[in-house]
Write a protein that holds these residues in place. Structure first.
Motif, PDB file in Angstrom:
ATOM      1  N   ILE A   1      41.582 -18.684  11.228  1.00  0.00           N
ATOM      2  CA  ILE A   1      42.138 -18.204   9.960  1.00  0.00           C
ATOM      3  C   ILE A   1      42.770 -19.407   9.273  1.00  0.00           C
ATOM      4  CG2 ILE A   1      43.818 -16.691   8.828  1.00  0.00           C
ATOM      5  CD1 ILE A   1      43.559 -14.773  11.212  1.00  0.00           C
ATOM      6  N   PHE A   2      42.430 -19.583   8.000  1.00  0.00           N
ATOM      7  CA  PHE A   2      42.950 -20.683   7.200  1.00  0.00           C
ATOM      8  C   PHE A   2      43.783 -20.114   6.054  1.00  0.00           C
ATOM      9  CE2 PHE A   2      38.949 -22.006   9.036  1.00  0.00           C
ATOM     10  CZ  PHE A   2      39.190 -23.286   9.488  1.00  0.00           C
ATOM     11  N   LEU A   3      44.768 -20.872   5.590  1.00  0.00           N
ATOM     12  CA  LEU A   3      45.631 -20.474   4.478  1.00  0.00           C
ATOM     13  C   LEU A   3      45.560 -21.517   3.376  1.00  0.00           C
ATOM     14  CD1 LEU A   3      47.953 -18.806   3.161  1.00  0.00           C
ATOM     15  CD2 LEU A   3      49.542 -20.164   4.572  1.00  0.00           C
TER      16      LEU A   3
ATOM     17  N   LEU B   1      53.699 -14.961  13.744  1.00  0.00           N
ATOM     18  CA  LEU B   1      52.872 -14.079  14.576  1.00  0.00           C
ATOM     19  C   LEU B   1      51.640 -14.812  15.103  1.00  0.00           C
ATOM     20  CD1 LEU B   1      53.053 -10.863  12.394  1.00  0.00           C
ATOM     21  CD2 LEU B   1      53.775 -11.025  14.796  1.00  0.00           C
ATOM     22  N   HIS B   2      50.999 -15.578  14.239  1.00  0.00           N
ATOM     23  CA  HIS B   2      49.764 -16.241  14.647  1.00  0.00           C
ATOM     24  C   HIS B   2      49.999 -17.511  15.462  1.00  0.00           C
ATOM     25  CE1 HIS B   2      48.027 -13.283  12.007  1.00  0.00           C
ATOM     26  NE2 HIS B   2      46.912 -13.510  12.670  1.00  0.00           N
ATOM     27  N   ALA B   3      51.222 -17.956  15.548  1.00  0.00           N
ATOM     28  CA  ALA B   3      51.549 -19.058  16.451  1.00  0.00           C
ATOM     29  C   ALA B   3      51.590 -18.572  17.897  1.00  0.00           C
ATOM     30  CB  ALA B   3      52.888 -19.679  16.061  1.00  0.00           C
ATOM     31  N   ASP B   4      51.666 -17.251  18.080  1.00  0.00           N
ATOM     32  CA  ASP B   4      51.758 -16.672  19.427  1.00  0.00           C
ATOM     33  C   ASP B   4      51.084 -15.296  19.442  1.00  0.00           C
ATOM     34  OD1 ASP B   4      52.491 -16.439  22.096  1.00  0.00           O
ATOM     35  OD2 ASP B   4      54.489 -15.675  21.622  1.00  0.00           O
ATOM     36  N   VAL B   5      49.774 -15.286  19.226  1.00  0.00           N
ATOM     37  CA  VAL B   5      49.019 -14.028  19.190  1.00  0.00           C
ATOM     38  C   VAL B   5      49.105 -13.354  20.559  1.00  0.00           C
ATOM     39  CG1 VAL B   5      46.747 -12.988  18.817  1.00  0.00           C
ATOM     40  CG2 VAL B   5      47.486 -14.927  17.418  1.00  0.00           C
TER      41      VAL B   5
ATOM     42  N   GLY C   1      32.638 -14.651   7.297  1.00  0.00           N
ATOM     43  CA  GLY C   1      33.803 -15.143   6.574  1.00  0.00           C
ATOM     44  C   GLY C   1      34.370 -14.010   5.738  1.00  0.00           C
ATOM     45  N   SER C   2      35.679 -13.967   5.631  1.00  0.00           N
ATOM     46  CA  SER C   2      36.319 -12.942   4.807  1.00  0.00           C
ATOM     47  C   SER C   2      37.634 -13.484   4.259  1.00  0.00           C
ATOM     48  CB  SER C   2      36.532 -11.651   5.596  1.00  0.00           C
ATOM     49  OG  SER C   2      37.292 -11.892   6.753  1.00  0.00           O
ATOM     50  N   VAL C   3      38.165 -12.786   3.249  1.00  0.00           N
ATOM     51  CA  VAL C   3      39.351 -13.268   2.553  1.00  0.00           C
ATOM     52  C   VAL C   3      40.284 -12.106   2.235  1.00  0.00           C
ATOM     53  CG1 VAL C   3      38.272 -13.132   0.261  1.00  0.00           C
ATOM     54  CG2 VAL C   3      40.118 -14.773   0.665  1.00  0.00           C
ATOM     55  N   VAL C   4      41.577 -12.406   2.199  1.00  0.00           N
ATOM     56  CA  VAL C   4      42.622 -11.458   1.829  1.00  0.00           C
ATOM     57  C   VAL C   4      43.790 -12.278   1.285  1.00  0.00           C
ATOM     58  CG1 VAL C   4      43.824 -11.379   4.067  1.00  0.00           C
ATOM     59  CG2 VAL C   4      43.798  -9.337   2.620  1.00  0.00           C
ATOM     60  N   ARG C   5      44.638 -11.671   0.476  1.00  0.00           N
ATOM     61  CA  ARG C   5      45.845 -12.360  -0.001  1.00  0.00           C
ATOM     62  C   ARG C   5      46.950 -12.227   1.051  1.00  0.00           C
ATOM     63  NH1 ARG C   5      44.694  -9.443  -4.615  1.00  0.00           N
ATOM     64  NH2 ARG C   5      43.742 -10.685  -6.234  1.00  0.00           N
ATOM     65  N   LEU C   6      47.793 -13.234   1.112  1.00  0.00           N
ATOM     66  CA  LEU C   6      48.981 -13.194   1.963  1.00  0.00           C
ATOM     67  C   LEU C   6      50.179 -12.955   1.050  1.00  0.00           C
ATOM     68  CD1 LEU C   6      50.287 -13.567   4.752  1.00  0.00           C
ATOM     69  CD2 LEU C   6      50.359 -16.025   4.278  1.00  0.00           C
TER      70      LEU C   6
ATOM     71  N   TYR D   1      37.171 -16.942   9.617  1.00  0.00           N
ATOM     72  CA  TYR D   1      35.811 -17.284  10.015  1.00  0.00           C
ATOM     73  C   TYR D   1      35.684 -16.982  11.494  1.00  0.00           C
ATOM     74  CZ  TYR D   1      31.802 -19.940  11.579  1.00  0.00           C
ATOM     75  OH  TYR D   1      30.615 -20.288  12.150  1.00  0.00           O
ATOM     76  N   TYR D   2      34.577 -16.345  11.860  1.00  0.00           N
ATOM     77  CA  TYR D   2      34.276 -16.169  13.279  1.00  0.00           C
ATOM     78  C   TYR D   2      32.785 -16.076  13.476  1.00  0.00           C
ATOM     79  CZ  TYR D   2      33.895 -11.117  12.302  1.00  0.00           C
ATOM     80  OH  TYR D   2      33.557  -9.892  11.785  1.00  0.00           O
ATOM     81  N   GLU D   3      32.405 -16.246  14.730  1.00  0.00           N
ATOM     82  CA  GLU D   3      31.004 -16.132  15.111  1.00  0.00           C
ATOM     83  C   GLU D   3      30.866 -14.949  16.056  1.00  0.00           C
ATOM     84  OE1 GLU D   3      30.310 -20.028  16.681  1.00  0.00           O
ATOM     85  OE2 GLU D   3      30.359 -20.939  14.681  1.00  0.00           O
ATOM     86  N   TYR D   4      29.887 -14.117  15.776  1.00  0.00           N
ATOM     87  CA  TYR D   4      29.612 -12.946  16.615  1.00  0.00           C
ATOM     88  C   TYR D   4      28.412 -13.276  17.492  1.00  0.00           C
ATOM     89  CZ  TYR D   4      28.260  -8.371  18.209  1.00  0.00           C
ATOM     90  OH  TYR D   4      27.933  -7.307  19.012  1.00  0.00           O
ATOM     91  N   VAL D   5      28.591 -13.125  18.813  1.00  0.00           N
ATOM     92  CA  VAL D   5      27.550 -13.508  19.773  1.00  0.00           C
ATOM     93  C   VAL D   5      27.033 -12.326  20.582  1.00  0.00           C
ATOM     94  CG1 VAL D   5      28.342 -15.906  19.920  1.00  0.00           C
ATOM     95  CG2 VAL D   5      29.290 -14.191  21.491  1.00  0.00           C
TER      96      VAL D   5
END
Length: 107
Positions: A43-45, A21-25, A5-10, A53-57
């Motif tokens: 990604i949540f806002l 952009l994220h509606a059509d990556v 999990g990570s965070v940044v400001r928008l 959030y992601y899972e690394y496999v």
């Protein structure tokens, strides 16, 4: 599998662009995410903060992240999306998204 999990400001003035952009990556970016052994990526806002959030496999996180960072389409994507973001004051040098510490998980 490892969870991240990570965070940044928008930047508020760039929110519409970021959401568009994220509606059509770009398909090439999505393909690189998969090649880098990342799954279940979201990604949540909320209130001007983006939480990812992601899972690394995979087997070699450093190598997979280096491959992602070396991908030309991903680098172009990051140049556009990073301009929409503002790093947290507490982010380490070179960190766009600040890693979060997991404090609870229930499977």
């Amino acid at each position: 599998m490892q969870r991240y999990g990570s965070v940044v400001r928008l930047r508020p003035e760039r929110q519409d662009e970021y959401l568009r952009l994220h509606a059509d990556v770009w398909p090439a970016v999505l393909a690189q995410i998969s090649r880098s052994n990342i799954t279940n990526f979201s990604i949540f806002l909320r209130d001007g903060y983006l939480f990812s959030y992601y899972e690394y496999v995979g087997e070699d996180f450093a190598a997979d992240m280096a491959a992602m960072a070396a991908d030309s389409d991903t680098r172009r994507w990051w140049a556009i999306t990073d301009a929409c973001q503002e790093r947290l004051d507490t982010a380490a040098a070179g960190e766009q998204w600040a890693p979060m510490t997991e404090v609870f998980h229930h499977a």
